[in-house]
Design a protein around this motif. Structure first.
Motif, PDB file in Angstrom:
ATOM      1  N   VAL A  13     -95.691 -47.652  53.257  1.00 23.52           N
ATOM      2  CA  VAL A  13     -95.910 -46.073  53.401  1.00 23.52           C
ATOM      3  C   VAL A  13     -96.198 -45.749  54.507  1.00 23.52           C
ATOM      4  CG1 VAL A  13     -97.167 -44.060  52.052  1.00 23.52           C
ATOM      5  CG2 VAL A  13     -97.650 -46.529  51.001  1.00 23.52           C
ATOM      6  N   ILE A  28     -87.875 -42.425  48.702  1.00 22.55           N
ATOM      7  CA  ILE A  28     -87.829 -44.049  48.430  1.00 22.55           C
ATOM      8  C   ILE A  28     -87.121 -44.203  48.895  1.00 22.55           C
ATOM      9  CG2 ILE A  28     -88.621 -45.663  47.139  1.00 22.55           C
ATOM     10  CD1 ILE A  28     -89.350 -43.558  44.852  1.00 22.55           C
ATOM     11  N   TRP A  29     -86.994 -45.363  50.561  1.00 20.53           N
ATOM     12  CA  TRP A  29     -86.095 -46.001  50.899  1.00 20.53           C
ATOM     13  C   TRP A  29     -86.032 -47.421  50.960  1.00 20.53           C
ATOM     14  CZ3 TRP A  29     -82.790 -43.418  55.049  1.00 20.53           C
ATOM     15  CH2 TRP A  29     -83.402 -41.483  55.088  1.00 20.53           C
ATOM     16  N   CYS A  85     -81.286 -44.036  48.988  1.00 25.93           N
ATOM     17  CA  CYS A  85     -82.373 -43.016  49.596  1.00 25.93           C
ATOM     18  C   CYS A  85     -82.855 -42.021  47.916  1.00 25.93           C
ATOM     19  CB  CYS A  85     -82.858 -42.243  50.775  1.00 25.93           C
ATOM     20  SG  CYS A  85     -84.414 -41.751  51.032  1.00 25.93           S
ATOM     21  N   TYR A  87     -85.112 -39.355  46.923  1.00 22.43           N
ATOM     22  CA  TYR A  87     -85.942 -38.325  47.577  1.00 22.43           C
ATOM     23  C   TYR A  87     -86.502 -37.665  46.812  1.00 22.43           C
ATOM     24  CZ  TYR A  87     -81.284 -35.955  48.697  1.00 22.43           C
ATOM     25  OH  TYR A  87     -80.714 -35.499  48.555  1.00 22.43           O
ATOM     26  N   SER A 103     -91.111 -42.775  40.540  1.00 24.49           N
ATOM     27  CA  SER A 103     -92.070 -44.645  40.738  1.00 24.49           C
ATOM     28  C   SER A 103     -91.700 -45.190  39.143  1.00 24.49           C
ATOM     29  CB  SER A 103     -93.476 -43.823  40.848  1.00 24.49           C
ATOM     30  OG  SER A 103     -93.714 -43.352  39.341  1.00 24.49           O
ATOM     31  N   TYR A 179     -84.647 -54.859  45.395  1.00 19.04           N
ATOM     32  CA  TYR A 179     -85.615 -53.777  45.040  1.00 19.04           C
ATOM     33  C   TYR A 179     -86.906 -54.874  44.874  1.00 19.04           C
ATOM     34  CZ  TYR A 179     -82.050 -49.944  43.469  1.00 19.04           C
ATOM     35  OH  TYR A 179     -81.100 -48.572  43.478  1.00 19.04           O
ATOM     36  N   ILE A 184     -88.440 -52.028  50.854  1.00 15.30           N
ATOM     37  CA  ILE A 184     -88.838 -50.704  50.477  1.00 15.30           C
ATOM     38  C   ILE A 184     -89.868 -49.907  51.344  1.00 15.30           C
ATOM     39  CG2 ILE A 184     -89.301 -49.274  48.720  1.00 15.30           C
ATOM     40  CD1 ILE A 184     -88.696 -51.300  46.712  1.00 15.30           C
ATOM     41  N   VAL A 186     -91.812 -46.037  52.089  1.00 17.32           N
ATOM     42  CA  VAL A 186     -92.307 -44.739  50.701  1.00 17.32           C
ATOM     43  C   VAL A 186     -92.329 -43.921  52.328  1.00 17.32           C
ATOM     44  CG1 VAL A 186     -93.175 -43.264  48.812  1.00 17.32           C
ATOM     45  CG2 VAL A 186     -92.926 -45.749  48.931  1.00 17.32           C
ATOM     46  N   ILE A 201     -99.852 -44.039  46.191  1.00 17.91           N
ATOM     47  CA  ILE A 201     -98.373 -44.751  45.249  1.00 17.91           C
ATOM     48  C   ILE A 201     -99.113 -46.303  45.457  1.00 17.91           C
ATOM     49  CG2 ILE A 201     -96.736 -45.843  47.334  1.00 17.91           C
ATOM     50  CD1 ILE A 201     -97.041 -42.686  48.833  1.00 17.91           C
ATOM     51  N   PHE A 205     -97.575 -48.755  42.941  1.00 16.22           N
ATOM     52  CA  PHE A 205     -95.749 -49.367  42.966  1.00 16.22           C
ATOM     53  C   PHE A 205     -96.482 -51.311  43.039  1.00 16.22           C
ATOM     54  CE2 PHE A 205     -94.014 -45.921  43.893  1.00 16.22           C
ATOM     55  CZ  PHE A 205     -92.261 -46.160  43.589  1.00 16.22           C
TER      56      PHE A 205
END
Length: 420
Positions: A13, A28-29, A85, A87, A103, A179, A184, A186, A201, A205
């Motif tokens: 994060v 969220i990349w 991404c 977003y 999410s 994934y 990941i 964020v 977050i 997650f």
């Protein structure tokens, strides 16, 4: 101040608190793109992006759109060669809505067979639309041929045949591999308290299991190419490419300045010479593509078929003149100020900051700050710039792509001009 913290499962994060705004941009990349695909599943990353918006176990596609619209928020996504991404941008008091929707999309996507069949038709129409855009085709064509049989040569959209063959099991299996927390980041920028949003977050997650990422293939053998595509259109679209540097190279700022001088704007050499002075083309520009393991510096132009040879000759002449005569300190300083101005103004946008931090952390595992970028631009000198220019502009390594009515142009003459 930029803060970086990881969940227990490894998900990263990145946050920057800005009390002078009233909004929050979140992305969220995911370290996944067309370079991670094989021949049988080319286009799957882009297909997944579409499916994330088709509904979850508790939300329909309409619900996703309505919930964001009700709070005046914006939500979207994109897929690239090395990352994707998802977003959203909302007012600060609606951050919880954006986080809950995004999410839910990524963690609980329904991926129903009936939705897949509909979306296959949508993506095939997207491919058809792409086929009507010769400017996009010529860019992709040169990449596919120059990096042929290597991951960077994969087309992001895939093909109609492959798209039609995807099953829900294919999608779930691919997501299960890619994934994952290690892949990941964020990124959140705007008005918020970092500790607060980190816990929010984490609550969403932390359910993701910590898995080892699939090793990314690093093969990127550049092959010089001359490629054409016959298309019944009025103009000829041209792309000339030179292999360049990777995203993480310490010469990234040198490349940015070189590109700006050559064809990065209306005061660039190519624009002023070929469009303004000679009137040979309406559109001409250069652009740099940098990836984690390779890069290209490209020149694009669109012109009447009878003008395409003069455009190529004039472009080569401008590049050779740049190499022979060099660049004056005054011109370099002007370009530096231009780049720094664009950078500073760009960073005043919350989405731009979010994107910069997310991409940087995902690809480099560290944050490139605005100050670091400005220092990088300031550090470029004439000698270093000219040394780099001579390395990049190797005409024995130049590739060429042409899209247009091939009967209207002299292919062999163009080959002779380009010595390819």
């Amino acid at each position: 101040m930029i803060k970086v913290r990881r969940l227990d499962n490894g998900l990263c994060v990145v946050g920057e608190e800005n009390s002078f705004v009233r909004s929050v941009a979140m992305g969220i990349w995911i370290k996944n793109g067309s370079v991670d695909e094989e021949g049988h599943n080319t286009g799957v990353s882009h297909f997944i992006e579409h499916m994330m918006f088709k509904g979850t176990k508790s939300r329909s596609a309409r619900d996703i759109a309505d919930e964001m619209s009700e709070v005046g928020g914006r939500i979207n996504a994109f897929t690239g060669k090395e990352y994707m991404c998802y977003y959203a941008h909302t007012l600060d008091n609606h951050f919880d809505v954006a986080l809950d929707v995004l999410s839910d999309m990524l963690l609980n996507s329904a991926i129903r067979d009936e939705d897949m069949e509909k979306e296959k038709g949508v993506i095939i129409e997207e491919i058809n639309m792409y086929e009507d855009s010769p400017e996009e085709i010529v860019h992709d064509l040169i990449q596919e041929e120059a990096w042929k049989a290597t991951p960077l040569g994969n087309n992001i959209l895939g093909t109609k045949e492959i798209i039609n063959g995807f099953t829900s099991e294919d999608i779930r299996a691919y997501m299960d591999q890619h994934y994952i927390p290690e892949n990941i980041v964020v990124s959140v920028v705007g008005k918020f308290d970092f500790d607060d949003i980190f816990e929010k977050i984490n609550s969403k997650f932390s359910v993701l299991q910590d898995k080892k990422a699939v090793p990314r293939k690093s093969k990127t053998e550049y092959q010089r190419c001359f490629v054409t595509k016959d298309k019944d259109i009025e103009q000829v679209h041209l792309c000339m490419a030179f292999p360049s540097i990777a995203y993480e190279s310490d010469k990234i700022y040198v490349l940015s300045i070189l590109n700006t001088i050559l064809g990065g704007g209306i005061n660039s050499r190519l624009f002023q010479s070929i469009r303004e002075e000679k009137g040979l083309a309406y559109s001409i520009y250069s652009y740099a593509e940098t990836y984690n393991i390779a890069g290209m510096l490209n020149v694009y132009a669109a012109a009447n078929p009878v003008q395409i040879e003069p455009v190529i000759e004039a472009t080569l002449k401008e590049i050779k003149q740049l190499l022979d005569e060099g660049i004056q300190e005054k011109e370099l300083n002007k370009i530096k100020e231009q780049l720094k101005s664009n950078l500073i103004i760009g960073f005043e946008n919350m989405n731009s900051r979010m994107s910069s931090y997310g991409k940087s952390m995902l690809m480099l595992n560290r944050i490139k700050t605005q100050d670091e970028m400005i220092e990088g631009v300031n550090a470029v000198d004439v000698n270093g710039l000219m040394t780099f220019a001579k390395e990049v502009f190797d005409f024995d390594n130049m590739s060429v792509a042409l899209v247009g009515r091939l009967k209207d142009i002299h292919i062999e003459r163009i080959r002779e001009i380009c010595k390819i």
